[in-house]
Motif scaffolding. Structure first.
Motif, short mmCIF file in Angstrom:
data_model
loop_
_atom_site.label_atom_id
_atom_site.label_comp_id
_atom_site.label_asym_id
_atom_site.label_seq_id
_atom_site.Cartn_x
_atom_site.Cartn_y
_atom_site.Cartn_z
N LYS A 94 0.82 -1.21 0.00
CA LYS A 94 0.00 0.00 0.00
C LYS A 94 0.86 1.27 0.00
CE LYS A 94 -4.03 -2.23 2.04
NZ LYS A 94 -4.17 -3.09 0.95
N SER A 95 1.97 1.21 -0.71
CA SER A 95 2.86 2.35 -0.86
C SER A 95 2.17 3.43 -1.69
CB SER A 95 4.16 1.94 -1.54
OG SER A 95 4.83 0.96 -0.78
N GLU A 96 2.42 4.68 -1.34
CA GLU A 96 1.88 5.79 -2.11
C GLU A 96 2.71 6.06 -3.36
OE1 GLU A 96 1.50 9.14 0.53
OE2 GLU A 96 0.22 8.01 1.91
N ARG A 97 4.02 5.84 -3.25
CA ARG A 97 4.94 6.07 -4.38
C ARG A 97 6.01 5.00 -4.40
NH1 ARG A 97 7.88 11.53 -3.68
NH2 ARG A 97 8.12 10.62 -1.62
N LEU A 98 6.61 4.85 -5.56
CA LEU A 98 7.80 4.03 -5.71
C LEU A 98 8.92 4.96 -6.14
CD1 LEU A 98 9.19 1.28 -5.72
CD2 LEU A 98 8.33 0.93 -8.04
N LEU A 99 10.00 4.98 -5.38
CA LEU A 99 11.12 5.88 -5.61
C LEU A 99 12.32 5.10 -6.13
CD1 LEU A 99 10.98 7.56 -2.07
CD2 LEU A 99 9.82 8.33 -4.13
N LEU A 100 13.21 5.78 -6.85
CA LEU A 100 14.46 5.19 -7.27
C LEU A 100 15.43 6.29 -7.67
CD1 LEU A 100 14.83 5.28 -10.66
CD2 LEU A 100 12.95 3.67 -10.47
N GLU A 101 16.68 5.91 -7.79
CA GLU A 101 17.69 6.80 -8.37
C GLU A 101 18.47 5.99 -9.38
OE1 GLU A 101 21.39 6.65 -5.28
OE2 GLU A 101 19.71 7.92 -4.75
N VAL A 102 18.97 6.68 -10.40
CA VAL A 102 19.64 6.01 -11.51
C VAL A 102 20.74 6.92 -12.04
CG1 VAL A 102 17.90 6.85 -13.18
CG2 VAL A 102 19.25 4.81 -13.72
N ARG A 103 21.82 6.31 -12.50
CA ARG A 103 22.87 7.08 -13.14
C ARG A 103 22.29 7.82 -14.35
NH1 ARG A 103 28.37 6.01 -12.28
NH2 ARG A 103 28.70 4.37 -10.74
N PHE A 116 7.22 2.65 -17.25
CA PHE A 116 6.39 2.39 -16.08
C PHE A 116 5.89 3.68 -15.44
CE2 PHE A 116 8.30 -1.77 -16.47
CZ PHE A 116 7.28 -2.62 -16.08
N ASP A 117 5.92 4.77 -16.20
CA ASP A 117 5.38 6.07 -15.78
C ASP A 117 6.17 6.75 -14.68
OD1 ASP A 117 3.33 6.06 -17.69
OD2 ASP A 117 2.05 4.86 -16.37
N PHE A 118 7.45 6.45 -14.56
CA PHE A 118 8.30 7.18 -13.63
C PHE A 118 8.63 8.54 -14.23
CE2 PHE A 118 8.82 3.05 -11.84
CZ PHE A 118 9.18 3.25 -10.52
N LYS A 119 8.69 9.53 -13.37
CA LYS A 119 9.04 10.90 -13.76
C LYS A 119 10.28 11.32 -12.99
CE LYS A 119 5.16 11.31 -16.11
NZ LYS A 119 5.13 10.33 -17.15
N VAL A 120 11.08 12.19 -13.61
CA VAL A 120 12.26 12.73 -12.94
C VAL A 120 11.81 13.79 -11.94
CG1 VAL A 120 14.43 13.99 -13.24
CG2 VAL A 120 13.76 12.25 -14.90
N ASP A 121 12.22 13.61 -10.68
CA ASP A 121 11.88 14.55 -9.60
C ASP A 121 13.03 15.50 -9.28
OD1 ASP A 121 9.38 13.29 -9.18
OD2 ASP A 121 10.31 11.83 -7.83
N GLY A 122 14.24 15.09 -9.59
CA GLY A 122 15.39 15.91 -9.24
C GLY A 122 16.68 15.23 -9.66
N GLN A 123 17.77 15.81 -9.21
CA GLN A 123 19.08 15.33 -9.63
C GLN A 123 20.05 15.55 -8.48
OE1 GLN A 123 20.08 16.98 -13.41
NE2 GLN A 123 22.25 16.60 -13.17
N ARG A 124 20.96 14.61 -8.30
CA ARG A 124 22.06 14.76 -7.34
C ARG A 124 23.34 14.90 -8.14
NH1 ARG A 124 19.73 10.16 -3.64
NH2 ARG A 124 18.66 11.42 -2.09
N LYS A 125 23.91 16.08 -8.09
CA LYS A 125 25.14 16.36 -8.86
C LYS A 125 26.31 15.56 -8.28
CE LYS A 125 24.17 19.70 -11.82
NZ LYS A 125 24.33 19.50 -13.22
N GLY A 126 27.06 14.91 -9.16
CA GLY A 126 28.27 14.21 -8.76
C GLY A 126 28.05 13.12 -7.73
N SER A 144 10.35 8.96 -9.53
CA SER A 144 9.28 8.35 -8.74
C SER A 144 8.05 8.12 -9.61
CB SER A 144 8.91 9.23 -7.55
OG SER A 144 8.26 10.40 -7.98
N ARG A 145 7.21 7.26 -9.07
CA ARG A 145 5.92 6.96 -9.70
C ARG A 145 4.90 6.86 -8.58
NH1 ARG A 145 1.87 3.62 -10.61
NH2 ARG A 145 1.40 2.85 -12.68
N THR A 146 3.79 7.53 -8.74
CA THR A 146 2.75 7.47 -7.72
C THR A 146 1.76 6.36 -8.06
OG1 THR A 146 1.44 9.14 -8.85
CG2 THR A 146 2.92 9.92 -7.12
N PHE A 147 1.11 5.86 -7.02
CA PHE A 147 0.04 4.86 -7.18
C PHE A 147 -1.27 5.54 -6.83
CE2 PHE A 147 3.79 2.33 -6.09
CZ PHE A 147 3.83 1.47 -7.16
N SER A 148 -2.29 5.30 -7.64
CA SER A 148 -3.58 5.93 -7.34
C SER A 148 -4.61 4.89 -6.98
CB SER A 148 -4.07 6.75 -8.52
OG SER A 148 -3.99 6.02 -9.71
#
Length: 148
Positions: A94-103, A116-126, A144-148
């Motif tokens: 019953k997670s509201e969102r699925l988060l991840l980070e990728v190179r 899978f409908d993930f959108k870019v939320d931000g960036q971590r430089k270096g 992240s991707r939200t679940f409705s």
């Protein structure tokens, strides 16, 4: 076939990660196999563990912490099948969102996540060390991707 891995699968999982090189370390993998707030899904081709995905349960979200496929089994749909299993587990929790980070350079993974409908939320430089043979550091994309 996708199945949830157990503690007894630890050696096979560590061996797979050594080939897949997704960035998870041995301690993290073994801990995930025994943690009640984590799940490691394995993708089997015949009797070979060819891919895995590690997802952790957070208070309101789930986080894909690692996903890897053996080089010889890439481009066969295993990543897609693993992502479907991860999405199912996150909805079971019953997670509201699925988060991840990728190179930022990992175009194949980013393309998979976007399907899978993930959108870019931000960036971590270096954030990441450079891949072997390259200099400098590499950015991480937060998705992240939200679940409705």
């Amino acid at each position: 076939m996708i199945a949830e891995l157990q503690e007894s699968d630890g050696l096979r999982l560590v061996s797979l990660e050594a080939q897949a090189q997704s960035g998870a370390n041995e301690r993290q993998l073994h801990a995930a196999l025994t943690d009640t707030d984590a799940c490691v899904m394995g993708c089997f081709q015949e009797n070979t563990l060819a891919g895995y995905a590690l997802v952790a349960r957070l208070p309101f979200d789930a986080e894909l912490q690692a996903i890897g496929v053996m080089p010889a089994h890439r481009h066969l749909g295993l990543g897609h099948a693993l992502m479907q299993a991860v999405m199912l587990k996150a909805t079971e929790w019953k997670s509201e969102r699925l988060l991840l980070e990728v190179r930022a350079s990992n175009k194949a993974a980013i393309s998979l996540y976007q399907r899978f409908d993930f959108k870019v939320d931000g960036q971590r430089k270096g954030y990441y060390p450079a891949v072997q043979g390259a200099a400098g550091r590499e950015d991480a994309l937060l998705m992240s991707r939200t679940f409705s």
